[in-house]
Scaffold this motif. Structure first.
Motif, PDB file in Angstrom:
ATOM      1  N   PHE A  46       0.838  -1.207   0.000  1.00  0.00           N
ATOM      2  CA  PHE A  46       0.000   0.000   0.000  1.00  0.00           C
ATOM      3  C   PHE A  46       0.872   1.255   0.000  1.00  0.00           C
ATOM      4  N   VAL A  47       1.886   1.282   0.846  1.00  0.00           N
ATOM      5  CA  VAL A  47       2.769   2.450   0.942  1.00  0.00           C
ATOM      6  C   VAL A  47       3.488   2.690  -0.386  1.00  0.00           C
ATOM      7  N   VAL A  48       4.003   1.643  -1.002  1.00  0.00           N
ATOM      8  CA  VAL A  48       4.693   1.791  -2.290  1.00  0.00           C
ATOM      9  C   VAL A  48       3.734   2.342  -3.342  1.00  0.00           C
ATOM     10  N   MET A  49       2.529   1.775  -3.401  1.00  0.00           N
ATOM     11  CA  MET A  49       1.554   2.255  -4.383  1.00  0.00           C
ATOM     12  C   MET A  49       1.151   3.704  -4.091  1.00  0.00           C
ATOM     13  N   ALA A  50       1.044   4.055  -2.826  1.00  0.00           N
ATOM     14  CA  ALA A  50       0.704   5.429  -2.447  1.00  0.00           C
ATOM     15  C   ALA A  50       1.816   6.386  -2.872  1.00  0.00           C
ATOM     16  N   TRP A  51       3.074   6.008  -2.606  1.00  0.00           N
ATOM     17  CA  TRP A  51       4.189   6.869  -3.014  1.00  0.00           C
ATOM     18  C   TRP A  51       4.186   7.084  -4.521  1.00  0.00           C
ATOM     19  N   TYR A  52       4.012   6.001  -5.273  1.00  0.00           N
ATOM     20  CA  TYR A  52       3.976   6.113  -6.732  1.00  0.00           C
ATOM     21  C   TYR A  52       2.799   6.952  -7.207  1.00  0.00           C
ATOM     22  N   SER A  53       1.788   7.078  -6.376  1.00  0.00           N
ATOM     23  CA  SER A  53       0.604   7.867  -6.716  1.00  0.00           C
ATOM     24  C   SER A  53       0.705   9.302  -6.233  1.00  0.00           C
ATOM     25  N   GLY A  54       1.827   9.658  -5.609  1.00  0.00           N
ATOM     26  CA  GLY A  54       2.046  11.025  -5.165  1.00  0.00           C
ATOM     27  C   GLY A  54       1.628  11.312  -3.732  1.00  0.00           C
ATOM     28  N   ILE A  55       1.296  10.278  -2.965  1.00  0.00           N
ATOM     29  CA  ILE A  55       0.943  10.480  -1.553  1.00  0.00           C
ATOM     30  C   ILE A  55       2.240  10.366  -0.749  1.00  0.00           C
ATOM     31  N   ASN A  56       2.929  11.479  -0.602  1.00  0.00           N
ATOM     32  CA  ASN A  56       4.259  11.477   0.006  1.00  0.00           C
ATOM     33  C   ASN A  56       4.256  11.176   1.494  1.00  0.00           C
ATOM     34  N   SER A  57       3.115  11.354   2.165  1.00  0.00           N
ATOM     35  CA  SER A  57       3.065  11.132   3.613  1.00  0.00           C
ATOM     36  C   SER A  57       2.760   9.687   3.987  1.00  0.00           C
ATOM     37  N   ALA A  58       2.573   8.813   3.006  1.00  0.00           N
ATOM     38  CA  ALA A  58       2.238   7.421   3.305  1.00  0.00           C
ATOM     39  C   ALA A  58       3.381   6.748   4.065  1.00  0.00           C
ATOM     40  N   SER A  59       3.021   5.941   5.083  1.00  0.00           N
ATOM     41  CA  SER A  59       4.049   5.254   5.864  1.00  0.00           C
ATOM     42  C   SER A  59       3.512   3.955   6.459  1.00  0.00           C
ATOM     43  N   TYR A  60       4.439   3.133   6.894  1.00  0.00           N
ATOM     44  CA  TYR A  60       4.180   1.855   7.546  1.00  0.00           C
ATOM     45  C   TYR A  60       3.942   2.136   9.031  1.00  0.00           C
ATOM     46  N   VAL A  61       2.974   1.465   9.635  1.00  0.00           N
ATOM     47  CA  VAL A  61       2.627   1.693  11.037  1.00  0.00           C
ATOM     48  C   VAL A  61       2.623   0.361  11.779  1.00  0.00           C
ATOM     49  N   SER A  62       3.294   0.313  12.903  1.00  0.00           N
ATOM     50  CA  SER A  62       3.278  -0.854  13.781  1.00  0.00           C
ATOM     51  C   SER A  62       2.156  -0.674  14.799  1.00  0.00           C
ATOM     52  N   VAL A  63       1.263  -1.644  14.863  1.00  0.00           N
ATOM     53  CA  VAL A  63       0.093  -1.561  15.742  1.00  0.00           C
ATOM     54  C   VAL A  63       0.299  -2.475  16.942  1.00  0.00           C
ATOM     55  N   ARG A  64       0.064  -1.956  18.141  1.00  0.00           N
ATOM     56  CA  ARG A  64       0.213  -2.738  19.377  1.00  0.00           C
ATOM     57  C   ARG A  64      -1.135  -3.117  19.990  1.00  0.00           C
ATOM     58  N   VAL A  65      -2.135  -2.235  19.873  1.00  0.00           N
ATOM     59  CA  VAL A  65      -3.492  -2.525  20.337  1.00  0.00           C
ATOM     60  C   VAL A  65      -4.427  -2.144  19.189  1.00  0.00           C
TER      61      VAL A  65
END
Length: 119
Positions: free
Chosen positions: A63-82
């Motif tokens: 998702f992040v890679v596709m978002a970056w290629y689509s111009g969504i520069n703020s896309a990032s990976y998130v680690s979820v604990r709860v």
């Protein structure tokens, strides 16, 4: 990923682009329950795209890679604990900023703008 450009065609803002990518995920990528037993690492984004399946972190990376290629520069990976249900987890999703708000996008939970409790 040229395919990303087709998915977001006609979309002009990050929110609608991210939603279009998420909707594409819902139709094309499945959760790979069999891969949970793998002894090592994630597949890369290209492998998940080509195989049309992945686990949470793999789906988040794609998702992040596709978002970056689509111009969504703020896309990032998130680690979820709860998670959004209040359950302690070792989980991953993606995110992006829209109007100064972090939007969590979780293809593995099939939820756009998911409300995970701790991440």
């Amino acid at each position: 990923i040229i395919h990303s450009k087709k998915i977001i065609e006609g979309k002009t803002d990050d929110y609608s682009k991210a939603r279009a990518i998420f909707d594409w995920f819902e139709r094309n990528i499945t959760y790979d329950h069999a891969s949970l037993k793998r002894a090592r690492g994630y597949r890369n984004a290209r492998q998940v795209f080509e195989e049309k399946k992945g686990i949470c972190g793999e789906m988040a990376f794609l998702f992040v890679v596709m978002a970056w290629y689509s111009g969504i520069n703020s896309a990032s990976y998130v680690s979820v604990r709860v998670d959004c249900f209040g359950k302690k987890v070792h989980h991953a999703c993606a995110s992006f900023f829209h109007k100064n708000k972090l939007i969590l996008v979780d293809p593995a939970y099939s939820t756009f703008d998911v409300k995970h409790k701790k991440y």
